[in-house]
Design a protein around this motif. Structure first.
Motif, PDB file in Angstrom:
ATOM      1  N   ILE A 297      27.041  78.835 -58.521  1.00 25.40           N
ATOM      2  CA  ILE A 297      28.107  78.067 -57.875  1.00 25.40           C
ATOM      3  C   ILE A 297      29.406  78.087 -58.671  1.00 25.40           C
ATOM      4  CG2 ILE A 297      27.704  75.799 -58.924  1.00 25.40           C
ATOM      5  CD1 ILE A 297      28.212  76.535 -55.156  1.00 25.40           C
ATOM      6  N   ASN A 298      29.328  78.419 -59.974  1.00 30.46           N
ATOM      7  CA  ASN A 298      30.530  78.448 -60.811  1.00 30.46           C
ATOM      8  C   ASN A 298      31.231  79.806 -60.766  1.00 30.46           C
ATOM      9  OD1 ASN A 298      30.208  75.739 -61.860  1.00 30.46           O
ATOM     10  ND2 ASN A 298      28.473  76.550 -63.039  1.00 30.46           N
ATOM     11  N   LYS A 299      30.433  80.873 -60.672  1.00 33.62           N
ATOM     12  CA  LYS A 299      31.002  82.214 -60.611  1.00 33.62           C
ATOM     13  C   LYS A 299      31.050  82.753 -59.178  1.00 33.62           C
ATOM     14  CE  LYS A 299      29.562  83.539 -65.282  1.00 33.62           C
ATOM     15  NZ  LYS A 299      28.791  84.524 -66.106  1.00 33.62           N
ATOM     16  N   PHE A 300      30.493  81.996 -58.224  1.00 31.27           N
ATOM     17  CA  PHE A 300      30.478  82.370 -56.806  1.00 31.27           C
ATOM     18  C   PHE A 300      29.742  83.692 -56.574  1.00 31.27           C
ATOM     19  CE2 PHE A 300      34.671  80.462 -57.916  1.00 31.27           C
ATOM     20  CZ  PHE A 300      34.447  79.193 -57.393  1.00 31.27           C
ATOM     21  N   VAL A 339      24.620  72.493 -53.170  1.00 28.43           N
ATOM     22  CA  VAL A 339      25.827  72.201 -53.954  1.00 28.43           C
ATOM     23  C   VAL A 339      26.990  72.940 -53.309  1.00 28.43           C
ATOM     24  CG1 VAL A 339      26.946  72.285 -56.203  1.00 28.43           C
ATOM     25  CG2 VAL A 339      24.449  72.021 -56.057  1.00 28.43           C
ATOM     26  N   ILE A 340      28.043  72.196 -53.000  1.00 28.71           N
ATOM     27  CA  ILE A 340      29.252  72.780 -52.419  1.00 28.71           C
ATOM     28  C   ILE A 340      30.221  73.080 -53.549  1.00 28.71           C
ATOM     29  CG2 ILE A 340      31.102  72.481 -50.733  1.00 28.71           C
ATOM     30  CD1 ILE A 340      28.250  72.503 -49.553  1.00 28.71           C
ATOM     31  N   ALA A 341      30.700  74.326 -53.591  1.00 31.40           N
ATOM     32  CA  ALA A 341      31.556  74.749 -54.703  1.00 31.40           C
ATOM     33  C   ALA A 341      32.799  73.884 -54.840  1.00 31.40           C
ATOM     34  CB  ALA A 341      31.936  76.219 -54.525  1.00 31.40           C
ATOM     35  N   LYS A 342      33.428  73.582 -53.721  1.00 28.25           N
ATOM     36  CA  LYS A 342      34.641  72.771 -53.777  1.00 28.25           C
ATOM     37  C   LYS A 342      34.293  71.366 -54.249  1.00 28.25           C
ATOM     38  CE  LYS A 342      38.697  71.432 -51.051  1.00 28.25           C
ATOM     39  NZ  LYS A 342      39.341  71.491 -49.705  1.00 28.25           N
ATOM     40  N   GLY A 343      34.715  71.027 -55.436  1.00 29.46           N
ATOM     41  CA  GLY A 343      34.420  69.724 -56.014  1.00 29.46           C
ATOM     42  C   GLY A 343      33.063  69.652 -56.675  1.00 29.46           C
ATOM     43  N   ASN A 344      32.338  70.800 -56.708  1.00 25.98           N
ATOM     44  CA  ASN A 344      30.999  70.835 -57.304  1.00 25.98           C
ATOM     45  C   ASN A 344      30.163  69.670 -56.787  1.00 25.98           C
ATOM     46  OD1 ASN A 344      29.058  72.036 -58.919  1.00 25.98           O
ATOM     47  ND2 ASN A 344      29.611  70.831 -60.724  1.00 25.98           N
ATOM     48  N   MET A 345      30.102  69.532 -55.461  1.00 19.52           N
ATOM     49  CA  MET A 345      29.524  68.359 -54.813  1.00 19.52           C
ATOM     50  C   MET A 345      28.063  68.600 -54.408  1.00 19.52           C
ATOM     51  SD  MET A 345      31.086  66.368 -51.480  1.00 19.52           S
ATOM     52  CE  MET A 345      31.153  67.895 -50.523  1.00 19.52           C
ATOM     53  N   LYS A 346      27.176  67.741 -54.866  1.00 19.03           N
ATOM     54  CA  LYS A 346      25.763  67.810 -54.508  1.00 19.03           C
ATOM     55  C   LYS A 346      25.567  67.082 -53.178  1.00 19.03           C
ATOM     56  CE  LYS A 346      21.186  66.609 -56.367  1.00 19.03           C
ATOM     57  NZ  LYS A 346      20.477  66.017 -57.530  1.00 19.03           N
ATOM     58  N   VAL A 352      26.891  68.207 -43.145  1.00 17.76           N
ATOM     59  CA  VAL A 352      27.418  69.145 -42.151  1.00 17.76           C
ATOM     60  C   VAL A 352      28.403  70.091 -42.840  1.00 17.76           C
ATOM     61  CG1 VAL A 352      28.734  69.403 -40.021  1.00 17.76           C
ATOM     62  CG2 VAL A 352      27.126  67.509 -40.262  1.00 17.76           C
ATOM     63  N   LEU A 353      28.063  71.368 -42.801  1.00  9.17           N
ATOM     64  CA  LEU A 353      28.880  72.371 -43.480  1.00  9.17           C
ATOM     65  C   LEU A 353      30.251  72.519 -42.843  1.00  9.17           C
ATOM     66  CD1 LEU A 353      25.975  74.898 -43.851  1.00  9.17           C
ATOM     67  CD2 LEU A 353      27.150  73.821 -45.768  1.00  9.17           C
ATOM     68  N   ARG A 354      31.233  72.873 -43.673  1.00  8.37           N
ATOM     69  CA  ARG A 354      32.609  73.050 -43.209  1.00  8.37           C
ATOM     70  C   ARG A 354      33.026  74.510 -43.318  1.00  8.37           C
ATOM     71  NH1 ARG A 354      35.425  67.857 -46.329  1.00  8.37           N
ATOM     72  NH2 ARG A 354      34.159  66.225 -45.307  1.00  8.37           N
ATOM     73  N   ASP A 355      34.027  74.859 -42.570  1.00  5.37           N
ATOM     74  CA  ASP A 355      34.501  76.242 -42.564  1.00  5.37           C
ATOM     75  C   ASP A 355      34.914  76.676 -43.970  1.00  5.37           C
ATOM     76  OD1 ASP A 355      35.131  78.658 -41.340  1.00  5.37           O
ATOM     77  OD2 ASP A 355      37.222  78.086 -41.018  1.00  5.37           O
ATOM     78  N   CYS A 356      34.448  77.841 -44.358  1.00  2.74           N
ATOM     79  CA  CYS A 356      34.732  78.460 -45.661  1.00  2.74           C
ATOM     80  C   CYS A 356      34.044  77.777 -46.833  1.00  2.74           C
ATOM     81  CB  CYS A 356      36.238  78.562 -45.912  1.00  2.74           C
ATOM     82  SG  CYS A 356      37.049  79.721 -44.788  1.00  2.74           S
ATOM     83  N   ASP A 357      33.053  76.924 -46.571  1.00  2.00           N
ATOM     84  CA  ASP A 357      32.271  76.349 -47.670  1.00  2.00           C
ATOM     85  C   ASP A 357      31.550  77.459 -48.436  1.00  2.00           C
ATOM     86  OD1 ASP A 357      32.761  73.654 -47.635  1.00  2.00           O
ATOM     87  OD2 ASP A 357      30.980  73.089 -46.482  1.00  2.00           O
ATOM     88  N   VAL A 358      31.591  77.372 -49.758  1.00  2.00           N
ATOM     89  CA  VAL A 358      30.763  78.217 -50.614  1.00  2.00           C
ATOM     90  C   VAL A 358      29.635  77.309 -51.077  1.00  2.00           C
ATOM     91  CG1 VAL A 358      30.637  79.568 -52.730  1.00  2.00           C
ATOM     92  CG2 VAL A 358      32.725  79.611 -51.337  1.00  2.00           C
ATOM     93  N   VAL A 359      28.388  77.683 -50.802  1.00  4.24           N
ATOM     94  CA  VAL A 359      27.279  76.746 -50.975  1.00  4.24           C
ATOM     95  C   VAL A 359      26.091  77.390 -51.688  1.00  4.24           C
ATOM     96  CG1 VAL A 359      26.507  77.291 -48.612  1.00  4.24           C
ATOM     97  CG2 VAL A 359      25.664  75.224 -49.738  1.00  4.24           C
TER      98      VAL A 359
END
Length: 368
Positions: A297-300, A339-346, A352-359
């Motif tokens: 999640i840190n290096k995508f 874990v959602i990359a934006k904000g490192n959110m668990k 509900v996933l959002r557009d362009c989420d990196v997960v």
């Protein structure tokens, strides 16, 4: 004929400020991610197809698999209802639009109404949820989901009523709405490069003010641009609103004139319409979004170090646990959290996933 086309979207690596990505299930050109979709070019549909005329039965059977229908209409009126070429302006394309929709709606009705009296009476004594389940099972062979049935019943104002009491017009209304919800039709107004097509487009927009999606298109212009780009004469990617000539000395006057004509068309309509139609079908009509599953999640990256390797097209409203099942059944069964990359959110299963989420999906039974 089954093939692969692509929808385009700004790649997440651009949004994240990364220098590059390493696509595996798609490809990226100049920061634009092209994501594959399955297209089926079906047999031509003619009047009476729902009764088996022409290749109607084959056509209708193919439609069972579709999520959205792209109706390519010769807006110049240079093709008659049987597909034969005629002089531009001698056939009314608005008739084609109405004929095709009528045939598809009648096909839907013929399937759902078959043995309806006996079937509907069996529903009158069971709870409403079971009624919805039974109707959903009846239409499942048409790739129709339960949620589609619920929406259609509500819109037809038949929610909570006894199916055995429905009149024929009520059943027809329900099947028409169900078709519109489960297999919406987009009108691809092709041959807009022929002058008379503009008048027909205006007529179509004026007549069909009930939410029909109509996309002005010139397939021949798109083909010309792709050929020119392949030869290195221009810089152009499918869906661009413009193009640039790389070297005018390599083009003769006829080619320059043609490119100028195409440029004017693109300025007027925001492109050739081909890519725009596909994007509108997937993102607007089907309401889908793009997400990027990763391992780190840190290096995508995935486990091999590929940056944003996979772009998934999913229905807007998809949860984290549903995505886990899409990636792999074991991943879904053992879902712990994501874990959602934006904000490192668990987040939990119901997120509900959002557009362009990196997960990143964390599972007890599998790793991704």
């Amino acid at each position: 004929n089954i093939g692969i086309a692509y929808v385009r979207k700004t790649c997440a690596h651009v949004l994240l400020g990364l220098p590059r990505c390493n696509p595996k299930n798609s490809f990226c050109i100049n920061g634009v991610r092209f994501i594959p979709i399955k297209l089926m070019d079906v047999a031509g549909l003619v009047r009476g197809a729902h009764k088996g005329r022409g290749l109607g039965n084959k056509f209708m059977d193919d439609l069972r698999q579709a999520d959205v229908l792209l109706h390519v209409v010769d807006m110049s009126g240079s093709t008659d209802e049987d597909g034969n070429p005629v002089k531009p302006g001698t056939h009314d394309p608005l008739e084609d639009i109405e004929t095709i929709e009528f045939e598809v709606n009648e096909w839907f009705y013929s399937i759902i109404s078959r043995d309806w009296i006996r079937f509907s009476r069996s529903l009158d004594t069971i709870p409403w949820d079971k009624v919805v389940d039974s109707i959903s099972k009846r239409v499942s062979g048409l790739s129709i989901k339960r949620e589609h049935v619920v929406m259609a019943l509500k819109e037809a104002k038949l929610e909570g009523t006894k199916p055995g009491s429905w009149r024929e017009e009520e059943l027809k209304l329900f099947t028409r709405i169900l078709r519109e919800i489960s297999k919406p039709i987009i009108i691809i107004a092709n041959k807009m490069d022929i002058p008379i097509a503009e008048d027909n487009l205006r007529r179509a927009i004026k007549k069909f003010r009930d939410g029909r999606v109509i996309v002005p298109t010139s397939a021949v212009f798109e083909l010309a641009l792709r050929k020119a780009a392949k030869l290195g004469l221009i810089k152009y990617s499918p869906g661009d609103t413009s193009f640039s000539i790389t070297d005018t000395s390599k083009l003769n006057q006829k080619q320059l004139t043609a490119l100028e004509m195409i440029s004017r068309f693109m300025k007027k309509y925001g492109g050739t319409g081909v890519q725009q139609a596909l994007n509108k079908a997937i993102f607007d009509v089907l309401n889908m979004i793009v997400v990027y599953p990763v391992e780190n999640i840190n290096k995508f990256t995935d486990s091999q170090g590929n940056v944003l390797p996979d772009a998934y097209l999913i229905r807007n409203g998809t949860t984290a646990s549903e995505l886990a099942y899409m990636i792999h059944t074991d991943l879904g069964k053992g879902f712990l959290y994501a874990v959602i990359a934006k904000g490192n959110m668990k987040v939990g299963a119901s997120y509900v996933l959002r557009d362009c989420d990196v997960v990143k999906v964390v599972s007890a039974t599998a790793r991704h």
